[in-house]
Structure formats: C-alpha cells, structure tokens
Design a protein around this motif. Structure first.
Motif, short mmCIF file in Angstrom:
data_model
loop_
_atom_site.label_atom_id
_atom_site.label_comp_id
_atom_site.label_asym_id
_atom_site.label_seq_id
_atom_site.Cartn_x
_atom_site.Cartn_y
_atom_site.Cartn_z
N CYS A 115 0.97 -1.09 0.16
CA CYS A 115 -0.07 -0.01 -0.15
C CYS A 115 0.76 1.30 0.19
N GLY A 116 1.90 1.38 0.85
CA GLY A 116 2.88 2.44 0.96
C GLY A 116 3.60 2.50 -0.23
N ALA A 117 4.05 1.53 -0.87
CA ALA A 117 4.92 1.61 -1.95
C ALA A 117 4.03 2.09 -3.35
N ALA A 118 2.81 1.83 -3.34
CA ALA A 118 1.88 2.46 -4.48
C ALA A 118 2.00 4.00 -4.26
N VAL A 119 1.84 4.37 -3.37
CA VAL A 119 1.69 5.68 -3.33
C VAL A 119 2.91 6.46 -3.47
N ALA A 120 4.07 5.65 -2.66
CA ALA A 120 5.37 6.36 -2.99
C ALA A 120 5.94 6.22 -4.28
N GLU A 121 5.59 5.25 -5.16
CA GLU A 121 6.12 5.31 -6.26
C GLU A 121 4.95 5.75 -7.53
N GLU A 122 3.78 6.21 -7.00
CA GLU A 122 2.87 6.84 -7.77
C GLU A 122 2.44 5.88 -8.82
N GLN A 123 2.26 4.65 -8.68
CA GLN A 123 1.59 3.80 -9.72
C GLN A 123 0.89 2.45 -9.03
N THR A 124 0.23 2.14 -10.08
CA THR A 124 -0.51 0.72 -9.43
C THR A 124 0.57 -0.13 -9.38
N ILE A 125 0.36 -1.13 -8.41
CA ILE A 125 1.09 -2.42 -7.91
C ILE A 125 0.15 -3.60 -7.75
N ILE A 126 0.25 -4.52 -8.88
CA ILE A 126 -0.31 -5.94 -8.58
C ILE A 126 0.76 -6.88 -8.22
N VAL A 127 0.13 -7.67 -7.25
CA VAL A 127 1.05 -8.77 -6.57
C VAL A 127 0.41 -10.07 -6.66
N ALA A 128 1.04 -10.97 -7.49
CA ALA A 128 0.43 -12.28 -7.86
C ALA A 128 0.24 -13.14 -6.63
N ASP A 129 1.52 -13.13 -5.89
CA ASP A 129 1.70 -13.71 -4.71
C ASP A 129 2.31 -12.99 -3.72
N VAL A 130 1.25 -12.56 -2.70
CA VAL A 130 1.84 -11.73 -1.50
C VAL A 130 2.64 -12.44 -0.85
N ASN A 131 2.77 -13.76 -0.60
CA ASN A 131 3.74 -14.32 0.25
C ASN A 131 5.20 -14.50 -0.22
N ALA A 132 5.37 -14.24 -1.60
CA ALA A 132 6.56 -13.99 -2.11
C ALA A 132 7.01 -12.60 -2.23
N ASP A 133 6.35 -11.77 -1.84
CA ASP A 133 6.85 -10.43 -1.92
C ASP A 133 7.10 -9.87 -0.52
N PRO A 134 8.39 -9.32 -0.17
CA PRO A 134 8.88 -9.11 1.09
C PRO A 134 8.38 -7.75 1.67
N ARG A 135 7.54 -7.10 0.70
CA ARG A 135 7.17 -5.81 0.93
C ARG A 135 5.66 -5.90 1.74
N TYR A 136 5.07 -7.17 1.41
CA TYR A 136 3.69 -7.46 2.07
C TYR A 136 3.60 -7.57 3.62
N LEU A 137 2.41 -6.44 3.88
CA LEU A 137 2.51 -6.56 5.55
C LEU A 137 1.08 -7.66 5.67
N ALA A 138 1.60 -8.70 6.30
CA ALA A 138 0.49 -9.54 6.49
C ALA A 138 -0.63 -9.10 7.22
N CYS A 139 -1.66 -9.43 6.80
CA CYS A 139 -2.89 -9.05 7.71
C CYS A 139 -3.85 -10.51 7.69
N SER A 140 -3.99 -11.23 6.94
CA SER A 140 -4.77 -12.24 6.87
C SER A 140 -4.18 -13.52 6.16
N LEU A 141 -4.14 -14.62 6.74
CA LEU A 141 -3.63 -15.85 6.16
C LEU A 141 -4.10 -16.35 4.74
N GLU A 142 -5.44 -15.83 4.80
CA GLU A 142 -6.10 -16.18 3.41
C GLU A 142 -5.59 -15.26 2.30
N THR A 143 -5.19 -14.08 2.43
CA THR A 143 -4.88 -13.29 1.24
C THR A 143 -3.74 -13.85 0.46
N LYS A 144 -3.90 -14.02 -0.81
CA LYS A 144 -3.07 -14.59 -1.88
C LYS A 144 -2.47 -13.47 -2.90
#
Ligand code: DQA
Length: 298
Positions: free
Chosen positions: A218-247
């Motif tokens: 979330c913070g990166a999209a605003v800092a970079e001023e662009q859309t970010i799509i993450v296909a696998d949140v668990n493989a992205d070190p930026r991801y702030l985990a909030c729900s185990l179900e989110t993929k």
C-alpha cells in the motif's frame, strides 16, 4: 440503513456456429466440456456476481442478430463467442454496434496461435475487449470486463449526483465488493501527512489502519505513484501480512492534482488480478480523482 435492492442485471451469453458440438468437436482445441457444462460453469460464476445470465446458441447468423435485437432493451451487456462468424460477419458486427450494449468478444481457443484467417476479428472494434485462449475462463473474464464497464458507469453517475467526498469513497468500495466476488477485501486508504489511513473497507477487519507511506505494498504504490499488482503476496517481502487467506493484491493510487489516497483490494485467489482489473480500477480511480479535484479548493 436499508440497503437498496438492485434489479438483477441481465447479461447475454451468446454462442455462435458449431459451439453446440462442444465436447465432441476437436476436444484437443476446444476442450472436453459440452456446451451445457460450459453454460453451467458460467451460471455458477454469474450467480456469485449477482447477475442474471441468458444463454443462446445458434448456427445461424440471422438468428443471433434477431436475438440481439429482441434483448437489446432489457440486457445490460453481452459476452459473445461468435465462432467463425467473428472473422467475417459484418452483419453481426453491425448488430453489436447497433444495440449499444457493452460487449466482449471471447474465444475458447487462442485464435492468434491458429490459422491466419482466425487472427482477424471484424467485431473487435465494437467490443470492449477480446479474450481468447483460456477455455471457459475466457467467458468469466469477459463477464468481468462487462461488469467493470458497468461499475465505472455507476460510479460516474453517483459522482454526478453527490457533493460528499465521504459518500463517494464509500460508494466506490461498495460497488467493487458487490460486483467482483474475487475481491475478498476492498477498501480505500487516504493520504494524511506521511501516512495512509484507512477510510472505509468491506472484508475482514484489518490491523493496518495506518500505514507509513513507503511501507508495505500500500505504501509503495503511493510512494511510486503507480498501480502495483502482486500475484503472490507471500513471495513479496513488502507485504504486510494481515490475513493468512490473502493470496494476491492490487493497489491503485487515486491521483489528481495530488495523490488523495488509493484503492486497495485483496483476494483469496492467487494471481487474481489481470490487466482488465487494472484498467477498471485505474479508470475508477481517475473518476474519483477528478471529482476530488473539483470538490477541494486549489
Ligand atoms: C472459436 C474460434 C473460432 O475461430 C472458431 O471458428 C470457433 C470457436 C473459439 O471459441 O475458440 O468456432 O470462437
């Protein structure tokens, strides 16, 4: 608050010549499902999207045109696999243009990797998109494109009628959550100083009500001023985990004269977000930004 019950939107699913033979017709190209099974799968998805699907198959060009004419007033959109008519029927192309409904052209097989005559579509330019090569998934994505178009129109209408910035943010989230079953969590964060603060959301409660700009996806999209799509949140070190179900996740900045905030969507489905999700969400974010520019003094 009483929720408004919308009439079910009717979407026409049209199959052209030879698609009645699905299951036995070149299964190595078109798959093993019969037309009835294809329609069953579409109907199951349509139910989740809260739309009313109407199915039609014909081997005759004129019958398809008549069907379009008959349903033009009560339908909200069209998903059409015109079969070989795709490649040469100017009459069907004109019919699609005449009925003035949002339409998407779909194909089970990848028409661009087959014979040269299939590379040409005479209906592409009167359709919102062409989706090919994904089997039944082509129809599901086709429906998502139609729903995206309708969602944007609905938001635009709302923005014309309201002056409330708060109501606009809520309406945007409500429309998205209602129309796209794969959007398991949908919300809006607003920029406040160096932070993003959640404004409203629908989905599981989030511990991340305030996020520093630059942190997380979330913070990166605003800092970079662009859309970010993450296909696998668990493989992205930026991801702030909030729900185990989110993929997977998509974050779209709402950017006008300044960045007001962002639309954030999580899915329990891996790799749930495709370029048509990006297009719809970026278009809606643009409409929101235009409205916010108007409502806030320079
Ligand atoms: C098709 C592709 C067309 O080229 C062909 O004529 C069909 C089916 C598809 O779904 O892949 O009949 O539209």
């Amino acid at each position: 608050m009483k929720s408004k019950i919308l009439p079910m939107r009717r979407i026409l699913f049209i199959h052209g010549p030879n698609l009645n033979l699905l299951g036995e017709r070149e299964p190595e190209i078109y798959g093993h499902l019969t037309l009835a099974q294809v329609n069953e799968q579409i109907a199951a998805f349509a139910a989740k999207c809260q739309i009313d699907p109407v199915f039609f198959q014909s081997n005759h060009e004129g019958q398809i045109i008549d069907f379009l004419h008959e349903h033009r007033r009560e339908a909200a959109g069209i998903v059409i696999n015109a079969g070989a008519l795709t490649h040469y029927s100017y009459a069907l192309r004109d019919a699609l243009e005449s009925v003035q409904l949002p339409a998407v052209e779909v194909h089970l097989s990848d028409i661009h990797r087959r014979e040269a005559f299939r590379h040409v579509s005479v209906m592409r330019e009167v359709c919102l998109a062409q989706i090919s090569g994904l089997g039944v998934e082509s129809y599901r994505r086709g429906l998502e494109v139609v729903l995206g178009f309708l969602a944007r129109k609905e938001l635009q209408q709302f923005l014309r009628e309201t002056k409330s910035v708060d109501a606009a943010y809520r309406q945007c989230v409500q429309i998205l959550k209602r129309d796209f079953p794969k959007y398991d969590w949908a919300g809006i964060y607003l920029v406040e100083g160096e932070e993003l603060v959640v404004h409203n959301y629908i989905g599981a409660p989030t511990p991340h009500t305030r996020i520093p700009i630059g942190q997380g996806i979330c913070g990166a999209a605003v800092a970079e001023e662009q859309t970010i799509i993450v296909a696998d949140v668990n493989a992205d070190p930026r991801y702030l985990a909030c729900s185990l179900e989110t993929k997977s996740e998509i974050v779209v900045p709402i950017q006008g004269r300044r960045i007001y905030g962002e639309i954030d969507i999580d899915s329990h489905t891996p790799d749930a977000f495709h370029h048509h999700d990006r297009e719809t969400l970026e278009d809606m974010a643009l409409d929101m930004a235009g409205f916010l520019d108007e409502q806030t003094p320079k």
